[in-house]
Design an enzyme around this catalytic site. Structure first.
Site, PDB file in Angstrom:
ATOM      1  CE  LYS A 119      -4.392  -1.887   0.996  1.00  0.00           C
ATOM      2  NZ  LYS A 119      -5.443  -2.192   1.946  1.00  0.00           N
ATOM      3  NE  ARG A 124      -7.611  -8.436   0.269  1.00  0.00           N
ATOM      4  CZ  ARG A 124      -7.171  -7.765  -0.794  1.00  0.00           C
ATOM      5  NH1 ARG A 124      -6.157  -6.936  -0.674  1.00  0.00           N
ATOM      6  NH2 ARG A 124      -7.749  -7.932  -1.967  1.00  0.00           N
TER       7      ARG A 124
HETATM    8  N1  HH2 Z   1      -7.463  -3.914   0.552  1.00  0.00           N
HETATM    9  C1  HH2 Z   1      -7.764  -3.988  -0.762  1.00  0.00           C
HETATM   10  C2  HH2 Z   1      -8.831  -4.786  -1.197  1.00  0.00           C
HETATM   11  N2  HH2 Z   1      -9.550  -5.517  -0.328  1.00  0.00           N
HETATM   12  N3  HH2 Z   1      -9.971  -6.218   1.888  1.00  0.00           N
HETATM   13  C3  HH2 Z   1      -9.696  -6.156   3.199  1.00  0.00           C
HETATM   14  N4  HH2 Z   1     -10.403  -6.870   4.076  1.00  0.00           N
HETATM   15  N5  HH2 Z   1      -8.670  -5.361   3.677  1.00  0.00           N
HETATM   16  C4  HH2 Z   1      -7.909  -4.596   2.852  1.00  0.00           C
HETATM   17  O1  HH2 Z   1      -7.019  -3.874   3.350  1.00  0.00           O
HETATM   18  C5  HH2 Z   1      -8.189  -4.638   1.441  1.00  0.00           C
HETATM   19  C6  HH2 Z   1      -9.252  -5.466   0.992  1.00  0.00           C
HETATM   20  C7  HH2 Z   1      -6.971  -3.199  -1.742  1.00  0.00           C
HETATM   21  O2  HH2 Z   1      -5.893  -3.910  -2.222  1.00  0.00           O
HETATM   22  P1  HH2 Z   1      -5.843  -4.755  -3.610  1.00  0.00           P
HETATM   23  O3  HH2 Z   1      -6.802  -5.890  -3.583  1.00  0.00           O
HETATM   24  O4  HH2 Z   1      -4.436  -5.170  -3.854  1.00  0.00           O
HETATM   25  O5  HH2 Z   1      -6.250  -3.734  -4.726  1.00  0.00           O
HETATM   26  P2  HH2 Z   1      -7.654  -3.412  -5.406  1.00  0.00           P
HETATM   27  O6  HH2 Z   1      -8.628  -2.978  -4.396  1.00  0.00           O
HETATM   28  O7  HH2 Z   1      -7.306  -2.294  -6.367  1.00  0.00           O
HETATM   29  O8  HH2 Z   1      -8.134  -4.643  -6.095  1.00  0.00           O
END
Ligand code: HH2
Length: 262
Positions: free
Chosen positions: A202, A238
């Site tokens: 992040k 995660r």
């Molecule tokens: N962060 C993201 C997505 N889902 N779910 C939970 N529970 N906690 C988090 O911190 C979280 C999440 C964002 O990261 P990423 O999946 O890599 O990216 P994107 O939302 O662009 O798919």
């Protein structure tokens, strides 16, 4: 928890998988590397992201789940229809970044399936959430929100022991607010449910290591943040690079125990 985004636009790994087969293979490798579960998501929640249609979300997620039958899969969705069809295909957990606010029917679907549920804090919505995050006290406001959402989910039929809580790092928070949430994570842990954190890659971490222009943090930065969160009581992480986190957290846990043996 390994991250498998089947989205063209996720902030860290968008468009990484051209086909459901590639996404499923990545998920299998994460499980082999020690992930307890893989989190499959068909809608990006990065800052500025536009919502996808329910049909597109289903088209992205379901083929991957079909290939992963029998393996521990969480689905990153806030729609009851996506949750229902995912759980029918064997998913064991729903990760709802809106904490049942976008579609309250997710609660009943999770309850009926006997699945696990993650409730995450977000201020605003992905399209606009980073415009002007504002809190009097970010930690107590996030904690109060999670307490209220936990009560809501339990009242809607999801057993408390099936629910995890997540402060939502990067979801309507400044970098300093994100760091403050990790620093005082004990307040969230004190609610009494397992706490999940998503710090991996992040931008807050990239700000620490790479100056103001950096957007995606390195895996070394991510592991450092995960260990700091572990020390403050987080129990689910995660992450994108599973092996690095499993090794680092195994060592952090062994120090906590003062013993090599688990
Ligand atoms: N962060 C993201 C997505 N889902 N779910 C939970 N529970 N906690 C988090 O911190 C979280 C999440 C964002 O990261 P990423 O999946 O890599 O990216 P994107 O939302 O662009 O798919």
């Amino acid at each position: 928890m390994g991250v498998v985004n089947v989205t063209p636009d996720s902030f860290s790994d968008g468009g990484a998988y051209d086909s459901p087969e590639q996404a499923a293979e990545a998920a299998r490798l994460m499980l082999a590397a020690g992930a307890a579960v893989v989190d499959v998501g068909g809608e990006s929640t990065r800052p500025g992201a536009e919502p996808v249609s329910p049909d597109d979300e289903l088209r992205r997620v379901l083929p991957v789940l079909e290939l992963l039958g029998g393996l521990p899969v969480s689905v990153d969705t806030s729609r009851a229809e996506v949750a229902r069809r995912s759980l029918a295909l064997g998913a064991v957990m729903i990760n709802d970044v809106t904490a049942l606010r976008r579609d309250p029917d997710v609660a009943g679907v999770v309850a009926d399936a006997g699945a696990d549920l993650c409730l995450m804090h977000m201020q605003g919505e992905p399209r606009t959430m980073q415009a002007a995050p504002h809190y009097e006290d970010v930690v107590s406001e996030v904690a109060s929100f999670l307490e209220e959402r936990l009560s809501y989910a339990v009242a809607a039929g999801v057993p408390e022991e099936r629910i995890g809580l997540d402060p939502g790092i990067g979801f309507g928070k400044t970098p300093d607010q994100n760091l403050e949430l990790v620093r005082r994570l004990d307040r969230i842990v004190g609610i009494g449910r397992p706490v999940l954190v998503g710090l991996s890659r992040k931008s807050t971490l990239a700000r620490v290591t790479g100056g103001s222009g950096a957007r995606v943090a390195t895996d070394a930065a991510s592991v450092g943040a995960a260990v700091a969160a572990f020390d403050r009581g987080a129990s689910l992480f995660r992450v994108h690079d599973v092996r690095l986190h499993v090794e680092a957290l195994a060592v952090a846990a062994s120090v906590e125990r003062g013993s090599v043996e688990p």
